[in-house]
Design an enzyme around this catalytic site. Structure first.
Site, PDB file in Angstrom:
ATOM      1  N   SER A 132      -0.742   3.101  -8.201  1.00  0.00           N
ATOM      2  CA  SER A 132      -0.332   2.041  -7.273  1.00  0.00           C
ATOM      3  C   SER A 132       0.227   2.545  -5.948  1.00  0.00           C
ATOM      4  CB  SER A 132       0.708   1.132  -7.941  1.00  0.00           C
ATOM      5  OG  SER A 132       1.935   1.832  -8.110  1.00  0.00           O
TER       6      SER A 132
ATOM      7  N   LYS B 108       8.077   2.754  -5.837  1.00  0.00           N
ATOM      8  CA  LYS B 108       7.464   1.798  -4.915  1.00  0.00           C
ATOM      9  C   LYS B 108       8.206   1.834  -3.584  1.00  0.00           C
ATOM     10  CE  LYS B 108       4.958  -0.421  -8.162  1.00  0.00           C
ATOM     11  NZ  LYS B 108       4.275   0.624  -8.840  1.00  0.00           N
TER      12      LYS B 108
END
Length: 163
Positions: A76, A113
């Site tokens: 991701s 993230k």
């Protein structure tokens, strides 16, 4: 946080595995620095390269008592340059700000993230691959920033990092 005089304790994390402690010497890690870049195109042998030592430890780990090494798992964050199997140096002494790549914890799940803040002031985590959903703390849960990722380490093909 664990501390042993003369040593830095680094914690390696991988998904679905318990943390693994690794001690490394707190002293310098010297490598030779030519002071120049290396061209990926045609080489230039005309430059005269001076060689001087640099300390990788002080260059990469400004806060040794608050720095941990973690392994990236998943895809991701590839658009941010973090690939499955890479390692990141995570500094817990850095104040996290929107735009930083952080290790966050939502409902006891750890992830890496971008830290973002909405126009309404709500913090959330976002992948570099925008096909992944934004991660908000659940109504009854919390979003905790565990640390800020300062550096990524990736071995070249055919090599690995042992830890």
């Amino acid at each position: 946080r664990t501390s042993v005089p003369g040593f830095v304790i680094l914690v390696f994390y991988t998904v679905n595995m318990p943390p693994k402690l690794l001690t490394i010497a707190d002293g310098p890690c010297w490598v030779l620095n030519t002071g120049s870049s290396v061209r990926a195109g045609f080489p230039s042998l005309a430059e005269d390269h001076g060689v001087q030592p640099i300390n990788l430890h002080s260059l990469l780990i400004p806060h040794p008592q608050a720095t941990y090494m973690m392994r990236v798992s998943g895809r991701s964050m590839e658009e941010a340059g973090l690939f499955d199997g890479d390692y990141v140096l995570v500094d817990r002494a850095v104040r996290p700000e929107p735009g930083h790549i952080v290790v966050g914890v939502i409902d006891n799940d750890m992830t890496i993230k971008y830290l973002r803040r909405s126009a309404g002031g709500v913090y959330y985590l976002e992948s570099s691959d925008l096909t992944f959903p934004k991660l908000y703390a659940p109504k009854e849960g919390t979003l905790q920033v565990w640390g800020v990722s300062r550096t990524a380490i990736r071995p070249m093909p055919g090599f690995s990092i042992r830890g």
